[in-house]
Scaffold this motif. Sequence first.
Motif, PDB file in Angstrom:
ATOM      1  N   ALA A   1     -38.248  -9.147 -94.098  1.00 54.13           N
ATOM      2  CA  ALA A   1     -38.415  -7.745 -94.481  1.00 54.13           C
ATOM      3  C   ALA A   1     -37.053  -7.058 -94.597  1.00 54.13           C
ATOM      4  N   HIS A   2     -36.170  -7.341 -93.656  1.00 54.69           N
ATOM      5  CA  HIS A   2     -34.830  -6.740 -93.693  1.00 54.69           C
ATOM      6  C   HIS A   2     -34.051  -7.246 -94.909  1.00 54.69           C
ATOM      7  N   SER A   3     -34.139  -8.529 -95.186  1.00 55.41           N
ATOM      8  CA  SER A   3     -33.432  -9.115 -96.324  1.00 55.41           C
ATOM      9  C   SER A   3     -33.894  -8.500 -97.635  1.00 55.41           C
ATOM     10  N   ALA A   4     -35.181  -8.207 -97.735  1.00 56.69           N
ATOM     11  CA  ALA A   4     -35.711  -7.590 -98.957  1.00 56.69           C
ATOM     12  C   ALA A   4     -35.124  -6.202 -99.157  1.00 56.69           C
ATOM     13  N   HIS A   5     -35.056  -5.420 -98.089  1.00 54.58           N
ATOM     14  CA  HIS A   5     -34.447  -4.091 -98.183  1.00 54.58           C
ATOM     15  C   HIS A   5     -32.980  -4.198 -98.611  1.00 54.58           C
ATOM     16  N   ALA A   6     -32.272  -5.138 -98.005  1.00 57.07           N
ATOM     17  CA  ALA A   6     -30.849  -5.290 -98.308  1.00 57.07           C
ATOM     18  C   ALA A   6     -30.639  -5.639 -99.776  1.00 57.07           C
TER      19      ALA A   6
ATOM     20  N   GLY B   1     -52.221   2.675 -78.995  1.00 56.42           N
ATOM     21  CA  GLY B   1     -51.811   2.130 -80.289  1.00 56.42           C
ATOM     22  C   GLY B   1     -52.442   2.849 -81.455  1.00 56.42           C
ATOM     23  N   LEU B   2     -53.437   3.686 -81.192  1.00 55.12           N
ATOM     24  CA  LEU B   2     -54.102   4.437 -82.254  1.00 55.12           C
ATOM     25  C   LEU B   2     -53.334   5.697 -82.657  1.00 55.12           C
ATOM     26  N   VAL B   3     -52.271   6.042 -81.929  1.00 55.11           N
ATOM     27  CA  VAL B   3     -51.511   7.243 -82.263  1.00 55.11           C
ATOM     28  C   VAL B   3     -50.667   7.025 -83.509  1.00 55.11           C
ATOM     29  N   ALA B   4     -49.877   5.961 -83.522  1.00 58.88           N
ATOM     30  CA  ALA B   4     -49.005   5.653 -84.675  1.00 58.88           C
ATOM     31  C   ALA B   4     -49.039   4.151 -84.913  1.00 58.88           C
ATOM     32  N   PRO B   5     -50.169   3.625 -85.382  1.00 63.53           N
ATOM     33  CA  PRO B   5     -50.343   2.171 -85.489  1.00 63.53           C
ATOM     34  C   PRO B   5     -49.403   1.514 -86.492  1.00 63.53           C
ATOM     35  N   GLY B   6     -48.798   0.404 -86.065  1.00 63.60           N
ATOM     36  CA  GLY B   6     -47.978  -0.396 -86.956  1.00 63.60           C
ATOM     37  C   GLY B   6     -46.625   0.184 -87.288  1.00 63.60           C
ATOM     38  N   LEU B   7     -46.209   1.233 -86.589  1.00 63.59           N
ATOM     39  CA  LEU B   7     -44.938   1.878 -86.894  1.00 63.59           C
ATOM     40  C   LEU B   7     -44.015   1.844 -85.674  1.00 63.59           C
ATOM     41  N   HIS B   8     -42.709   1.824 -85.938  1.00 62.88           N
ATOM     42  CA  HIS B   8     -41.725   1.825 -84.856  1.00 62.88           C
ATOM     43  C   HIS B   8     -41.479   3.227 -84.329  1.00 62.88           C
ATOM     44  N   SER B   9     -41.955   4.216 -85.070  1.00 63.95           N
ATOM     45  CA  SER B   9     -41.652   5.609 -84.749  1.00 63.95           C
ATOM     46  C   SER B   9     -42.927   6.413 -84.544  1.00 63.95           C
TER      47      SER B   9
ATOM     48  N   GLY C   1     -42.833 -18.716 -92.799  1.00 64.62           N
ATOM     49  CA  GLY C   1     -42.948 -19.882 -91.930  1.00 64.62           C
ATOM     50  C   GLY C   1     -41.619 -20.510 -91.589  1.00 64.62           C
ATOM     51  N   LYS C   2     -40.571 -20.161 -92.344  1.00 64.96           N
ATOM     52  CA  LYS C   2     -39.239 -20.711 -92.089  1.00 64.96           C
ATOM     53  C   LYS C   2     -38.317 -19.650 -91.477  1.00 64.96           C
ATOM     54  N   VAL C   3     -38.547 -18.411 -91.874  1.00 67.50           N
ATOM     55  CA  VAL C   3     -37.741 -17.281 -91.424  1.00 67.50           C
ATOM     56  C   VAL C   3     -38.686 -16.237 -90.840  1.00 67.50           C
ATOM     57  N   SER C   4     -38.244 -15.517 -89.824  1.00 65.85           N
ATOM     58  CA  SER C   4     -39.121 -14.517 -89.202  1.00 65.85           C
ATOM     59  C   SER C   4     -39.495 -13.427 -90.200  1.00 65.85           C
ATOM     60  N   VAL C   5     -40.650 -12.840 -89.988  1.00 64.60           N
ATOM     61  CA  VAL C   5     -41.119 -11.752 -90.841  1.00 64.60           C
ATOM     62  C   VAL C   5     -40.124 -10.593 -90.794  1.00 64.60           C
ATOM     63  N   GLU C   6     -39.573 -10.313 -89.618  1.00 63.40           N
ATOM     64  CA  GLU C   6     -38.619  -9.223 -89.475  1.00 63.40           C
ATOM     65  C   GLU C   6     -37.381  -9.458 -90.341  1.00 63.40           C
TER      66      GLU C   6
ATOM     67  N   VAL D   1     -40.945  -2.962 -89.518  1.00 58.01           N
ATOM     68  CA  VAL D   1     -40.713  -4.372 -89.195  1.00 58.01           C
ATOM     69  C   VAL D   1     -39.263  -4.754 -89.477  1.00 58.01           C
ATOM     70  N   ALA D   2     -38.739  -4.278 -90.611  1.00 60.68           N
ATOM     71  CA  ALA D   2     -37.396  -4.664 -91.049  1.00 60.68           C
ATOM     72  C   ALA D   2     -36.297  -4.163 -90.121  1.00 60.68           C
ATOM     73  N   LEU D   3     -36.523  -3.049 -89.451  1.00 62.38           N
ATOM     74  CA  LEU D   3     -35.485  -2.457 -88.607  1.00 62.38           C
ATOM     75  C   LEU D   3     -35.089  -3.362 -87.440  1.00 62.38           C
ATOM     76  N   SER D   4     -35.954  -4.273 -87.059  1.00 62.95           N
ATOM     77  CA  SER D   4     -35.612  -5.188 -85.966  1.00 62.95           C
ATOM     78  C   SER D   4     -35.166  -6.555 -86.488  1.00 62.95           C
ATOM     79  N   GLY D   5     -34.944  -6.667 -87.812  1.00 61.89           N
ATOM     80  CA  GLY D   5     -34.516  -7.929 -88.402  1.00 61.89           C
ATOM     81  C   GLY D   5     -33.076  -7.895 -88.872  1.00 61.89           C
ATOM     82  N   ARG D   6     -32.662  -9.000 -89.542  1.00 58.92           N
ATOM     83  CA  ARG D   6     -31.317  -9.126 -90.099  1.00 58.92           C
ATOM     84  C   ARG D   6     -31.419  -9.668 -91.521  1.00 58.92           C
ATOM     85  N   ASP D   7     -30.365  -9.487 -92.280  1.00 56.28           N
ATOM     86  CA  ASP D   7     -30.326 -10.024 -93.644  1.00 56.28           C
ATOM     87  C   ASP D   7     -29.903 -11.487 -93.589  1.00 56.28           C
ATOM     88  N   VAL D   8     -30.863 -12.359 -93.351  1.00 59.67           N
ATOM     89  CA  VAL D   8     -30.552 -13.785 -93.240  1.00 59.67           C
ATOM     90  C   VAL D   8     -30.572 -14.484 -94.600  1.00 59.67           C
ATOM     91  N   LEU D   9     -31.277 -13.922 -95.564  1.00 61.81           N
ATOM     92  CA  LEU D   9     -31.336 -14.556 -96.884  1.00 61.81           C
ATOM     93  C   LEU D   9     -30.035 -14.341 -97.654  1.00 61.81           C
TER      94      LEU D   9
END
Length: 760
Positions: free
Chosen positions: A680-685, A295-303, A672-677, A639-647
């Motif tokens: 995050a995706h909704s914010a990008h959208a 996990g120390l190679v690319a921490p916190g990233l999907h890539s 607490g009501k909607v997943s972090v993923e 994080v957002a790449l695994s989420g959806r635009d639910v908002l």
Amino acid sequence: MRVRFTVLGIVQGVGFRSFVYRIAVKQGLGGYVRNRGDAGVEVLVEGDAQNIERFVAMLIEEKPALARVEQIKKVELQGVNQYSGFSIFESVQRGGTKGSIIPADIAVCRQCLEELRNLADRRQDYFFITCTDCGPRFSIIKRLPYDRKNTSLQEFLLCDSCREEYKSPVNRRFHAQTIACSSCGPQVYLTTNRGDSIAVGDPVREAGKLLSEGKILAIKGYGGFHIAVSTMLEAPLLRLREVKYRRGKPFAVMARSLEAVEGFCEVGSKERQLLVSPQRPIVLLSKNKSYAFSGLVAPGLHSVGVMLPYTALHYMLFDQVDEAAFVMTSANSANQPIVKDNDEALKVLGGVVDYFLFHNRAIAHRCDDSVVRVHGSNPVFLRRSRGYAPEPIWLKHKVKRCVVGLGGELNSTSCVLSDDRAFISQHIGDVENIETQTFLQEATCHLQHLTNTQAEVVACDLHPKFTTTHMAKEMAEALGASLVLVQHHYAHATALMAEHGLDSLVAAVCDGYGYGLDGEAWGGEILHTVYGTGGFRRFGHLEAQPLLGGDLAIRYPLRVAAGILGKAGVDVEAWLIKNCAHLPHGEIEAKLIADQLTTGRGVVGTSSCGRVLDAIAAVLGVCFERNYEGEPAMKLESVALSGRDVLGLEPVLQGNVLDTTQLVEAVYEGMGKVSVEDLAHSAHAYLARGLAETAIKTAHAQGTKNVGLTGGVGCNQLFVEYMQRAVEAAGLKFYTHQRVPAGDGGISFGQVVAASFFEV
């Protein structure tokens, strides 16, 4: 018939003279070919007119793979024929044309690799095996023309066998300036971190074993040193992060083969093409389910950034180990240029690594690895350097005077624009200290030398306090050149417009910071610019948000988030105290921030898209501290790449100003009501759709069909997808960068093009 041709383009260092020799002999022509001091090639041919015509056709159609023939100037000569045969003449220093250049460093070719593994070949296991089709070029050239005596191989005298190959027209190394073997060429050797030699029969494969055992090595390559370490062992990775003060920035890895890459990453067709290309960039790839590196190679990233070996030495590292990949990161101290010299490496890296794998071939010019990402089927440069620099970007029109741009302050490059070609330097980095300033000056001077140009106009950023602005002023004064200051986001927009040869463009320019015309911090702008005009109009932007503490807010996104949440009516002090563990001075600092927000003292505003993304990353608990450029936004995207635009938030526009307070408030309320993923995706959208809506409206009003996304956020996959969908649905054309970095590595290119529009 007698004809002299001057061939311009990338025609030195690519086996072009030997190619010309062979086709001239094939056509029964007499004459000669030779390199010129302006990086062009001069060819004189004598013979039958039809044979000369066929010769010219072959010159264009059958040229070497690495050659680029941009222009052929023809002059018919009078008099009788003087040559009974065809020869390669010694190079000449003269030459007054502009725009030719030597090629970039190229990965070792398939034929050389076959020889490397052939037990019967005299170059078997030779770490520096190259030919006319591969090897270093840009990093070894000291001066033109491209002859061995003008490169860092000058001191290595050819043995009889190499000299025979060099002179043989039927040999692949005919006039290959990097020709060498274990008898006469550069040598590789292993030392301790103090520089003491280690007696070992196979230094390269021994280095591979040491890496697999958990040792840290500095390895000298084409354009500088890498620091290498195992991808699987936690202890050396943790030690490397500690000694380099690199807490979270991802490390790139070098995989042993394409098959190995497919074992730990998702690889699409375009990504595969880039990985195996002669340029061999680092390609950002999504981790797959089998990814098992530390996990120390690319921490916190999907890539993770992945490259394949591009020298024989790299291939040999893997020969006697089982590892799929090694970490292979640029060797440099914080904010310093990549280390290139052996003595410098011992001094700078001796306390970091356990061993050095040296070779004794000097590096004339340092050159970092290139970094590329793929959006759909289009490459996006995060860094354009080894393998690509300094090949030119072609413009739609010629310029009257030579323009040199020095870029911005971070992730800088320089650029030389002459006629209709723009030559972007290798990656320079953050111009924050004397070492990087010197590197920028040297690289810019070398680029002008290689292109046979001298600055008549010097372009730089509008920011009055940037180091590059002061350097540009000094350079202009020294050369008697004109100085043009170019607004940061206008440079981004112009770079995108010029790259695609557009007449006009409405650009969403989104990044972390740029000095605005009003002196404020811009970073989420809708600009309209027309090619050939020295200006732009700002038609929209993101809502200005308070930047509490200036640079501290960039380092600690909680400060940006607090400013926005305060505007939304949230009890900021209580929220900050709840999260005060992520502030350097804890609760005391939290209360000071809340007080500053109340009083408004020392608060500046910013329309930066990057800062909004940073704030959302902090609200969601994705990233509380920025340890490297773009970290909060990069982790938020992962994080957002695994989420959806639910908002499904509809963009709120006040005129042409996109409301971002409502967005951050909605994300805060959704915790607490909607997943972090999904948040995050909704914010990008929301941001991408809002910017697209403003850009579309502007494009319709200004009568242009072209809308683009540029700036550092142009590397964000979700932004590109959402904006492209909206723009194309509106019947407009959408553009992003493909050959020039979207971030500040492309600023120098935009600067020179924009400066060429001014009558100075």
